[in-house]
Design a protein around this motif. Structure first.
Motif, PDB file in Angstrom:
ATOM      1  N   GLU A  41       0.818  -1.212   0.000  1.00  0.00           N
ATOM      2  CA  GLU A  41       0.000   0.000   0.000  1.00  0.00           C
ATOM      3  C   GLU A  41       0.851   1.262   0.000  1.00  0.00           C
ATOM      4  O   GLU A  41       0.483   2.275  -0.593  1.00  0.00           O
ATOM      5  CB  GLU A  41      -0.919   0.000   1.218  1.00  0.00           C
ATOM      6  CG  GLU A  41      -1.862   1.190   1.285  1.00  0.00           C
ATOM      7  CD  GLU A  41      -2.774   1.139   2.493  1.00  0.00           C
ATOM      8  OE1 GLU A  41      -3.414   2.159   2.785  1.00  0.00           O
ATOM      9  OE2 GLU A  41      -2.849   0.080   3.154  1.00  0.00           O
ATOM     10  N   ASN A  42       2.012   1.188   0.649  1.00  0.00           N
ATOM     11  CA  ASN A  42       2.857   2.376   0.804  1.00  0.00           C
ATOM     12  C   ASN A  42       4.132   2.325  -0.043  1.00  0.00           C
ATOM     13  O   ASN A  42       5.030   3.153   0.141  1.00  0.00           O
ATOM     14  CB  ASN A  42       3.229   2.549   2.274  1.00  0.00           C
ATOM     15  CG  ASN A  42       2.038   2.914   3.129  1.00  0.00           C
ATOM     16  OD1 ASN A  42       1.596   4.054   3.149  1.00  0.00           O
ATOM     17  ND2 ASN A  42       1.492   1.916   3.832  1.00  0.00           N
ATOM     18  N   TYR A  79       1.364  -7.602  -7.286  1.00  0.00           N
ATOM     19  CA  TYR A  79       1.223  -6.216  -6.833  1.00  0.00           C
ATOM     20  C   TYR A  79       2.146  -5.222  -7.529  1.00  0.00           C
ATOM     21  O   TYR A  79       2.020  -4.011  -7.308  1.00  0.00           O
ATOM     22  CB  TYR A  79       1.477  -6.144  -5.321  1.00  0.00           C
ATOM     23  CG  TYR A  79       0.477  -6.916  -4.498  1.00  0.00           C
ATOM     24  CD1 TYR A  79      -0.843  -6.482  -4.371  1.00  0.00           C
ATOM     25  CD2 TYR A  79       0.841  -8.092  -3.845  1.00  0.00           C
ATOM     26  CE1 TYR A  79      -1.762  -7.185  -3.607  1.00  0.00           C
ATOM     27  CE2 TYR A  79      -0.073  -8.801  -3.077  1.00  0.00           C
ATOM     28  CZ  TYR A  79      -1.373  -8.342  -2.967  1.00  0.00           C
ATOM     29  OH  TYR A  79      -2.283  -9.045  -2.212  1.00  0.00           O
ATOM     30  N   GLU A 120      -3.040  -2.970   9.616  1.00  0.00           N
ATOM     31  CA  GLU A 120      -4.243  -3.251   8.851  1.00  0.00           C
ATOM     32  C   GLU A 120      -4.567  -4.740   8.944  1.00  0.00           C
ATOM     33  O   GLU A 120      -3.679  -5.576   8.984  1.00  0.00           O
ATOM     34  CB  GLU A 120      -4.065  -2.858   7.379  1.00  0.00           C
ATOM     35  CG  GLU A 120      -3.803  -1.372   7.160  1.00  0.00           C
ATOM     36  CD  GLU A 120      -5.020  -0.527   7.484  1.00  0.00           C
ATOM     37  OE1 GLU A 120      -6.146  -1.072   7.470  1.00  0.00           O
ATOM     38  OE2 GLU A 120      -4.838   0.673   7.775  1.00  0.00           O
TER      39      GLU A 120
END
Length: 307
Positions: A41-42, A79, A120
């Motif tokens: 995500e980062n 990803y 998360e």
């Protein structure tokens, strides 16, 4: 080296996450899974984590247990993040090249710190992509091939001292009177003998007193075998047992154990639905292939019953 907060931070190529993990093998894998989700995500990478039961060690780092290149290639394919795990051989001696922007620490049991706002929860997609990217290292693969259980029923027996302690501490989590967290070997044998899976040959995995357990099986006319090599680290042995159970003809585990849960899931990813659990009622139940655990507190055990 400073550890920076992530608020309004613009990440650079060599900004990385460091993980400090405790707990058993599969608690660590669940923490790695969540950290991969955060890193993706980062747009961050992760210093290759160390494993080990009481003390993490270089001898039991990720790449000694699993195929690191295979893991990185699969995560990049899913990803688009290349080399998400930085090999420790690359990191050590070049620490100044990397800036640790997040140091994820886990408390007892492998859970994240309660005050960590960046943690998360997992998703089924993330679990699929991370667990599906685990393949044994070449050294471990050779051991697995020599000890294959592909024609055997395999079972995880949770009777260790630490499991008994966990059971006492977490009784309040068990709200269904039919769910049993601690099952003795004798109780398991009775269920096994009365099941459709019964066989006079079985593979078992547990953390302690394997020879005593083997002798107990023998007293019930069950020929059992196990794998444990004293020359290897505890979690190296756990990893070998993990993959042996994934490859077994049938697997019997516990709904509360992260070790069993991840075996259930990896067998499902391999298209194998011959998985059962033995801690509900007084009989073995076939697991519902479409129900999977994403957390430590799974558990309404009835969710796992095959429909």
């Amino acid at each position: 080296m400073r550890i920076l907060h992530l608020i309004d931070w613009e990440f650079q190529m060599d900004d990385v996450i460091r993980i400090s993990m405790v707990g058993g093998l599969n608690n660590k894998l669940i923490r790695l899974e969540n950290t991969v989700g955060f890193a993706v995500e980062n747009n961050l990478r992760i210093i290759e984590p160390k494993f080990g039961w009481y003390d993490t060690t270089e001898e039991e780092k990720f790449s000694n247990l699993f195929d690191l290149n295979f893991f990185n290639e699969n995560i990049e394919d899913k990803y688009g993040v290349s080399d998400i795990l930085i090999p420790r051989s690359e990191y050590l001696g070049n620490e100044e090249k990397y800036k640790i922007v997040k140091h994820i620490k886990c408390v007892a049991g492998g859970r994240p710190r309660a005050d960590d706002p960046f943690w998360e929860s997992s998703t089924l997609e993330l679990k699929t992509n991370v667990m599906g990217s685990l393949r044994p290292s070449s050294k471990i693969e050779n051991i697995i091939q020599k000890n294959s259980c592909d024609q055997l029923v395999a079972v995880q027996l949770r009777i260790e001292k630490d499991w008994k302690q966990w059971t006492r501490r977490n009784r309040r989590l068990v709200r269904d009177k039919n769910e049993h967290v601690l099952i003795s070997q004798e109780e398991f044998i009775e269920m096994f003998k009365n099941s459709e899976l019964f066989s006079e040959n079985i593979f078992f995995t547990t953390g302690v007193k394997q020879t005593d357990i083997q002798e107990k099986f023998e007293s019930f006319d069950i020929d059992s075998r196990f794998f444990y090599d004293d020359s290897l680290g505890f979690e190296t042995n756990a990893t070998i047992n993990f993959f042996l159970c994934i490859g077994a003809k049938n697997f019997i585990g516990m709904t509360r154990s992260t070790f069993s849960q991840n075996i259930f899931f990896c067998r499902y990813l391999n298209g194998d639905c011959n998985s059962y659990f033995y801690n509900y009622g007084n009989q073995l139940h076939k697991k519902d292939c479409n129900v999977h655990s994403l957390s430590f507190n799974d558990l309404q055990a009835k969710r796992f019953l095959e429909k």
